[in-house]
Write a protein that holds these residues in place. Sequence first.
Motif, PDB file in Angstrom:
ATOM      1  N   ASP A   1      17.618  -3.531   5.411  1.00  0.00           N
ATOM      2  CA  ASP A   1      16.490  -3.719   4.484  1.00  0.00           C
ATOM      3  C   ASP A   1      15.193  -3.228   5.119  1.00  0.00           C
ATOM      4  O   ASP A   1      14.364  -2.571   4.456  1.00  0.00           O
ATOM      5  CB  ASP A   1      16.354  -5.190   4.074  1.00  0.00           C
ATOM      6  CG  ASP A   1      17.485  -5.643   3.154  1.00  0.00           C
ATOM      7  OD1 ASP A   1      18.179  -4.764   2.587  1.00  0.00           O
ATOM      8  OD2 ASP A   1      17.671  -6.873   3.017  1.00  0.00           O
ATOM      9  N   GLN A   2      15.009  -3.528   6.386  1.00  0.00           N
ATOM     10  CA  GLN A   2      13.812  -3.070   7.088  1.00  0.00           C
ATOM     11  C   GLN A   2      13.782  -1.535   7.138  1.00  0.00           C
ATOM     12  O   GLN A   2      12.727  -0.915   6.960  1.00  0.00           O
ATOM     13  CB  GLN A   2      13.761  -3.627   8.514  1.00  0.00           C
ATOM     14  CG  GLN A   2      13.426  -5.087   8.583  1.00  0.00           C
ATOM     15  CD  GLN A   2      13.468  -5.614  10.023  1.00  0.00           C
ATOM     16  OE1 GLN A   2      13.576  -4.850  10.975  1.00  0.00           O
ATOM     17  NE2 GLN A   2      13.397  -6.935  10.149  1.00  0.00           N
ATOM     18  N   LEU A   3      14.944  -0.926   7.393  1.00  0.00           N
ATOM     19  CA  LEU A   3      15.014   0.540   7.423  1.00  0.00           C
ATOM     20  C   LEU A   3      14.643   1.129   6.062  1.00  0.00           C
ATOM     21  O   LEU A   3      13.892   2.104   5.971  1.00  0.00           O
ATOM     22  CB  LEU A   3      16.407   0.997   7.858  1.00  0.00           C
ATOM     23  CG  LEU A   3      16.649   2.493   7.860  1.00  0.00           C
ATOM     24  CD1 LEU A   3      15.738   3.186   8.885  1.00  0.00           C
ATOM     25  CD2 LEU A   3      18.108   2.806   8.137  1.00  0.00           C
ATOM     26  N   LYS A   4      15.146   0.552   4.979  1.00  0.00           N
ATOM     27  CA  LYS A   4      14.831   1.033   3.633  1.00  0.00           C
ATOM     28  C   LYS A   4      13.329   0.906   3.363  1.00  0.00           C
ATOM     29  O   LYS A   4      12.711   1.821   2.795  1.00  0.00           O
ATOM     30  CB  LYS A   4      15.626   0.266   2.582  1.00  0.00           C
ATOM     31  CG  LYS A   4      17.084   0.648   2.543  1.00  0.00           C
ATOM     32  CD  LYS A   4      17.825  -0.170   1.506  1.00  0.00           C
ATOM     33  CE  LYS A   4      19.309   0.140   1.558  1.00  0.00           C
ATOM     34  NZ  LYS A   4      20.056  -0.701   0.610  1.00  0.00           N
ATOM     35  N   ASP A   5      12.777  -0.230   3.769  1.00  0.00           N
ATOM     36  CA  ASP A   5      11.331  -0.409   3.601  1.00  0.00           C
ATOM     37  C   ASP A   5      10.557   0.658   4.374  1.00  0.00           C
ATOM     38  O   ASP A   5       9.598   1.254   3.870  1.00  0.00           O
ATOM     39  CB  ASP A   5      10.886  -1.807   4.049  1.00  0.00           C
ATOM     40  CG  ASP A   5      11.323  -2.894   3.100  1.00  0.00           C
ATOM     41  OD1 ASP A   5      11.661  -2.579   1.945  1.00  0.00           O
ATOM     42  OD2 ASP A   5      11.328  -4.074   3.528  1.00  0.00           O
ATOM     43  N   TYR A   6      10.963   0.896   5.565  1.00  0.00           N
ATOM     44  CA  TYR A   6      10.308   1.894   6.416  1.00  0.00           C
ATOM     45  C   TYR A   6      10.419   3.287   5.792  1.00  0.00           C
ATOM     46  O   TYR A   6       9.447   4.043   5.744  1.00  0.00           O
ATOM     47  CB  TYR A   6      10.914   1.869   7.819  1.00  0.00           C
ATOM     48  CG  TYR A   6      10.306   2.869   8.766  1.00  0.00           C
ATOM     49  CD1 TYR A   6       9.136   2.583   9.460  1.00  0.00           C
ATOM     50  CD2 TYR A   6      10.885   4.130   8.941  1.00  0.00           C
ATOM     51  CE1 TYR A   6       8.551   3.518  10.317  1.00  0.00           C
ATOM     52  CE2 TYR A   6      10.321   5.072   9.797  1.00  0.00           C
ATOM     53  CZ  TYR A   6       9.154   4.744  10.469  1.00  0.00           C
ATOM     54  OH  TYR A   6       8.586   5.672  11.318  1.00  0.00           O
ATOM     55  N   GLN A   7      11.616   3.628   5.294  1.00  0.00           N
ATOM     56  CA  GLN A   7      11.832   4.929   4.681  1.00  0.00           C
ATOM     57  C   GLN A   7      11.007   5.100   3.412  1.00  0.00           C
ATOM     58  O   GLN A   7      10.577   6.204   3.084  1.00  0.00           O
ATOM     59  CB  GLN A   7      13.324   5.153   4.403  1.00  0.00           C
ATOM     60  CG  GLN A   7      14.121   5.399   5.659  1.00  0.00           C
ATOM     61  CD  GLN A   7      15.626   5.467   5.393  1.00  0.00           C
ATOM     62  OE1 GLN A   7      16.118   4.986   4.376  1.00  0.00           O
ATOM     63  NE2 GLN A   7      16.358   6.062   6.340  1.00  0.00           N
ATOM     64  N   ARG A   8      10.803   4.007   2.695  1.00  0.00           N
ATOM     65  CA  ARG A   8       9.953   4.079   1.498  1.00  0.00           C
ATOM     66  C   ARG A   8       8.480   4.312   1.874  1.00  0.00           C
ATOM     67  O   ARG A   8       7.779   5.072   1.217  1.00  0.00           O
ATOM     68  CB  ARG A   8      10.075   2.779   0.684  1.00  0.00           C
ATOM     69  CG  ARG A   8      11.069   2.923  -0.442  1.00  0.00           C
ATOM     70  CD  ARG A   8      11.069   1.696  -1.347  1.00  0.00           C
ATOM     71  NE  ARG A   8      12.182   0.848  -0.878  1.00  0.00           N
ATOM     72  CZ  ARG A   8      12.102  -0.450  -0.608  1.00  0.00           C
ATOM     73  NH1 ARG A   8      10.970  -1.092  -0.746  1.00  0.00           N
ATOM     74  NH2 ARG A   8      13.133  -1.120  -0.207  1.00  0.00           N
ATOM     75  N   LYS A   9       8.064   3.682   2.957  1.00  0.00           N
ATOM     76  CA  LYS A   9       6.682   3.834   3.398  1.00  0.00           C
ATOM     77  C   LYS A   9       6.429   5.217   3.985  1.00  0.00           C
ATOM     78  O   LYS A   9       5.380   5.804   3.790  1.00  0.00           O
ATOM     79  CB  LYS A   9       6.326   2.778   4.452  1.00  0.00           C
ATOM     80  CG  LYS A   9       6.064   1.426   3.903  1.00  0.00           C
ATOM     81  CD  LYS A   9       5.652   0.499   5.047  1.00  0.00           C
ATOM     82  CE  LYS A   9       5.479  -0.917   4.554  1.00  0.00           C
ATOM     83  NZ  LYS A   9       5.114  -1.820   5.634  1.00  0.00           N
ATOM     84  N   TYR A  10       7.414   5.697   4.702  1.00  0.00           N
ATOM     85  CA  TYR A  10       7.270   6.987   5.395  1.00  0.00           C
ATOM     86  C   TYR A  10       8.400   7.912   4.986  1.00  0.00           C
ATOM     87  O   TYR A  10       9.351   8.122   5.749  1.00  0.00           O
ATOM     88  CB  TYR A  10       7.256   6.772   6.913  1.00  0.00           C
ATOM     89  CG  TYR A  10       6.214   5.792   7.370  1.00  0.00           C
ATOM     90  CD1 TYR A  10       4.882   6.174   7.463  1.00  0.00           C
ATOM     91  CD2 TYR A  10       6.548   4.491   7.708  1.00  0.00           C
ATOM     92  CE1 TYR A  10       3.902   5.290   7.875  1.00  0.00           C
ATOM     93  CE2 TYR A  10       5.570   3.593   8.123  1.00  0.00           C
ATOM     94  CZ  TYR A  10       4.253   3.987   8.199  1.00  0.00           C
ATOM     95  OH  TYR A  10       3.293   3.099   8.611  1.00  0.00           O
TER      96      TYR A  10
END
Length: 111
Positions: free
Chosen positions: A99-108
């Motif tokens: 979930d953290q990776l998905k959030d990060y990928q959405r941000k960047y």
Amino acid sequence: MQPRQRRLLAITLTGLAAFASISCKEDPELVRQREEQRAEINKLEGELNLLDEKLRNAPADRRGELIQVQAKAKNLEAEVSSLEENIISLEKEKKDLEDQLKDYQRKYPLR
């Protein structure tokens, strides 16, 4: 009746039969009775020998081994339970990291 007790009984009966035959000067009835007793003694000794052989060939008592195996199984079950809890914890941690990776990928996003 214990095997030793049976043997003692057989010896006693043989002795009584011998004593009876000596003291009675070979009374035909007593001779017949002695022969019957000898036959019965031989039969009982044969049965006793068969039972002794069965006892010698009986499988060993493995209760101690069974107790050890049961204790080991109980320990292994506890270990499995602990490992299952660990798996659940790791799966939750993996999901959180994904979930953290998905959030990060959405941000960047990648360009």
